[in-house]
Design a protein around this motif. Structure first.
Motif, PDB file in Angstrom:
ATOM      1  N   THR A  63       0.849  -1.197   0.000  1.00 21.13           N
ATOM      2  CA  THR A  63       0.000   0.000   0.000  1.00 21.13           C
ATOM      3  C   THR A  63       0.882   1.242   0.000  1.00 21.13           C
ATOM      4  N   ILE A  77      -1.050   5.425  -9.828  1.00 21.55           N
ATOM      5  CA  ILE A  77      -1.262   5.266  -8.398  1.00 21.55           C
ATOM      6  C   ILE A  77      -1.329   6.630  -7.732  1.00 21.55           C
ATOM      7  N   ALA A 101      -3.204   3.832  -2.737  1.00 25.91           N
ATOM      8  CA  ALA A 101      -3.345   2.782  -3.752  1.00 25.91           C
ATOM      9  C   ALA A 101      -2.687   1.487  -3.264  1.00 25.91           C
ATOM     10  N   THR A 102      -3.144   0.365  -3.841  1.00 23.71           N
ATOM     11  CA  THR A 102      -2.617  -0.959  -3.496  1.00 23.71           C
ATOM     12  C   THR A 102      -2.048  -1.612  -4.744  1.00 23.71           C
ATOM     13  N   ASN A 148      -5.056  -1.839  -7.261  1.00 19.96           N
ATOM     14  CA  ASN A 148      -6.393  -1.724  -6.655  1.00 19.96           C
ATOM     15  C   ASN A 148      -7.289  -2.890  -7.080  1.00 19.96           C
ATOM     16  N   ASP A 149      -6.745  -4.106  -6.961  1.00 18.94           N
ATOM     17  CA  ASP A 149      -7.470  -5.366  -7.207  1.00 18.94           C
ATOM     18  C   ASP A 149      -7.830  -5.593  -8.664  1.00 18.94           C
TER      19      ASP A 149
END
Length: 706
Positions: free
Chosen positions: A580, A637, A641-642, A659-660
């Protein structure tokens, strides 16, 4: 040559092969013996019924032994069909080699055809007498099996080399020794028969007469009949199908039987397989040479043991003479113990000599047989058996592996006589004998696994009196493979790092001292973690990297990109972790991915050939390896954000998520080896690592569909 004789005898009749045929399992059998061990199968298992139902995959189908117990492991022989009205149980016989053989299922009908051409019963089945694989014959019967002409040629040469002096072929009663051979008539003559039947005049005057030995050689070197196709008997073999591993004719190719197969010239494949067999024989020859040297070593050990025994006895007698008054009653007992040790050592070494001699004889026989096969000038026949011979040579070479050529017994007598006690204690005098330590015991309550590490603890048995100098810990490869040493030392606890995740390992321990090695302990089964839990590694990171949050959060003190690696490396399995973005200032472009342990730490990740990465800014991303930028993808990002990294070492792929959602296509393929999670960033970025995560659902569903 004598040691090759076992290779030339039929496993059913025990005699030299006569008209041998090659079964699909690469073993040989006499054609007459093949007919003797035929049995009938139920109608439902015939090739015709299989082809009609669409279940047949080849002309020769191996029987489903779960449905029909043709071969019984209980008696290690052949069994007849039971439970079928059409196949009543019949008694079986034994061949000279101990192979149990069926008589024909029913008397063959009267026919004027030769045994090779006589029809076989409908729905017949044959079981290989060596590997016990069973198969159902098609309409061609035994004619569908190729003849082993190479083996016939080797047998002819062997029998000729073993034969006595050549005899005249025209003597009516007791044949006399032949003196000449006519090359044109192909007949051996003694002097009286030559004068009577082959006078040196008229048309016979032009015939060439040679000595018998030269005539035998010319016979041996005469060209053999060119092999013909089993499916098209009028066509000669001209090509070789690599997939089917069999010679074929041009008509087979025109009919399309091998249309999608790789086909090569017969002569080229003949030379290639001869070369492969020769190379395999070189390795086996080295093993045989080592075995001969080992036998010499063992025989020398016998002499040395005897010499040491005599020397030890003399020393013992000298010590006993110094204490003669008190030692007379004990001397005989002590000598008996020495002699017992002497006989034990001799027995062990002689048993090993006998075992090694038998194995060397078998190896030499196989080598001589292979060398004779290499001399054969029939490419088709050679290729029919070359693959099986190459496998046998490699298998025999492997049997001379680790431990086979190591003596099982030392020549030293590990006994010493303590003659220092006082005379009044002489009746207690005994040998001080060194013994091997007892088998260690694994302490299960202290053994555990964490992540991809395993900790094992062990101890000596409570009543053990023999000290151990150290211990040897062994683990397998996590796939049920061979054990390997992972620790040798005096400690009784060891932690093994760098194992594969989600793998099952077997561990065992043994003790050793100067006398020898103990037995192995019971095997302990260890299961590593399914998912990886890890943090960043300060030890391998660049000095500008700043760590916090138990090494799960990192940033940098420099405006230049610096690299930091995770503590855990991966070489097997599927692994997923996320980062993250805690802080993102001035639109930098951090990079995320995997790297080797020796990746450059002072440049952006992916600049060298030791890293595979995705670098991303606030608008778009790129994949980079060895400073090559590919697959620009929209979407960047921001703070919060991930970034997800999915390393699938089963499929050898690396995929990224933001974000997946998957970012672009699969980033890298054909990645294999040892990889460490990696990040490069500068002072404008701070990220936190999250591990032990399951694989994203979208990837799992795609993988299951694939």
């Amino acid at each position: 040559m004598e040691e090759m004789e076992e290779e030339l005898k039929c496993p059913v009749c025990g005699s030299f092969y006569r008209e041998p045929i090659i079964l699909p399992c690469s073993h040989n059998i006499c054609q007459a013996c093949a007919r003797n061990i035929l049995v009938q199968t139920p109608e439902s298992e015939s090739p015709q019924s299989r082809r009609a139902s669409g279940s047949g995959v080849s002309d020769y189908d191996y029987l489903d032994l779960d449905k029909m117990s043709l071969y019984s492991e209980a008696d290690s022989g052949y069994g007849s069909y039971g439970g079928f009205a059409s196949a009543p149980t019949t008694p079986c016989q034994k061949s000279p080699n101990g192979v149990r053989v069926f008589p024909p299922a029913m008397p063959p009908p009267a026919t004027h055809l030769s045994p090779a051409l006589a029809p076989v019963p409908r729905n017949s089945c044959i079981t290989c007498p060596q590997c016990h694989r069973s198969l159902i014959l098609d309409d061609r019967g035994l004619r569908g099996f190729p003849k082993n002409r190479v083996l016939e040629g080797v047998i002819d040469r062997y029998q000729q080399s073993k034969a006595a002096a050549l005899k005249c072929q025209l003597c009516e009663k007791a044949p006399k020794e032949a003196t000449v051979m006519c090359e044109q008539c192909d007949v051996f003559y003694c002097d009286p028969c030559r004068l009577r039947c082959h006078p040196p005049r008229g048309p016979l005057a032009k015939h060439r007469l040679v000595p018998p030995a030269q005539g035998r050689v010319s016979r041996r070197l005469s060209p053999r009949k060119v092999s013909t196709c089993t499916d098209h008997e009028l066509e000669n073999h001209s090509m070789y199908c690599v997939q089917c591993k069999m010679p074929v004719c041009y008509q087979c190719l025109e009919e399309g039987k091998h249309s999608s197969h790789e086909v090569k010239a017969l002569g080229a494949m003949w030379k290639l397989h001869k070369s492969q067999l020769s190379q395999a024989l070189n390795g086996l020859s080295d093993r045989a040479k080592e075995a001969k040297e080992f036998l010499v070593q063992l025989r020398n050990m016998v002499q040395q043991i005897q010499e040491n025994s005599v020397e030890f006895e003399a020393c013992l007698v000298a010590q006993c003479d110094a204490l003669i008054d008190a030692l007379n009653r004990r001397k005989a007992q002590l000598l008996a113990r020495v002699n017992k040790e002497h006989e034990h050592k001799l027995k062990v070494v002689r048993d090993q000599i006998s075992h090694c001699t038998v194995k060397l004889r078998q190896t030499t026989g196989l080598m001589e047989y292979c060398l004779e096969v290499i001399k054969e000038n029939d490419p088709s026949g050679f290729l029919q058996i070359s693959d099986a011979l190459i496998r046998r040579v490699h298998l025999t070479e492997d049997q001379w592996g680790k431990g086979t050529l190591t003596p099982r017994m030392t020549t030293d007598f590990d006994l010493s006589l303590d003659n220092s006690p006082l005379l009044q204690s002489i009746h207690q005098l005994d040998f001080v004998q060194m013994k091997i330590p007892a088998t260690p015991i694994l302490q299960l309550e202290e053994c555990c696994t964490h992540n991809n590490s395993a900790t094992l603890s062990w101890k000596q048995p409570p009543l053990s009196t023999v000290p151990a100098d150290g211990y040897i810990l062994e683990l397998d490869d996590g796939n049920g493979g061979q054990f390997r040493e992972v620790y040798v030392g005096k400690e009784t606890m060891c932690t093994v790092d760098g194992l594969h995740f989600n793998s099952t390992y077997n561990a065992r321990i043994k003790a050793f001292n100067k006398t020898g090695v103990s037995q192995y302990s019971k095997t302990l089964v260890l299961q590593t973690s399914e998912v990886a839990w890890f943090a960043f590694d300060p030890g391998s990171a660049h000095s500008d990297i700043i760590f916090s949050n138990d090494n799960l959060t990192v940033t940098c003190s420099s405006y230049d990109d610096r690299v930091v690696l995770g503590k855990t490396g991966f070489s097997k399995g599927v692994h997923y972790w996320e980062l993250t973005v805690d802080r993102y200032d001035n639109h930098p472009d951090p990079a995320f991915g995997v790297a080797r342990i020796d990746v450059m730490k002072d440049v952006m990740l992916g600049k060298d050939d030791k890293a595979w990465a995705m670098y991303v800014d606030n608008n778009r991303s790129w994949f980079m390896h060895n400073n090559s930028h590919t697959n620009r993808t929209e979407g960047g990002i921001t703070k919060g954000a991930t970034i997800g990294i999915l390393l699938d070492l089963n499929r050898k792929t690396l995929t990224f998520f933001i974000n997946d959602e998957q970012q672009g296509p699969i980033a890298f393929e054909n990645v294999e080896g040892l990889f460490f999670p990696a990040v490069s960033l500068n002072r404008n970025v701070q990220v936190t690592l999250h591990t032990g995560l399951p694989v994203p659902d979208c990837y799992s569903s795609r993988a299951s569909i694939a």
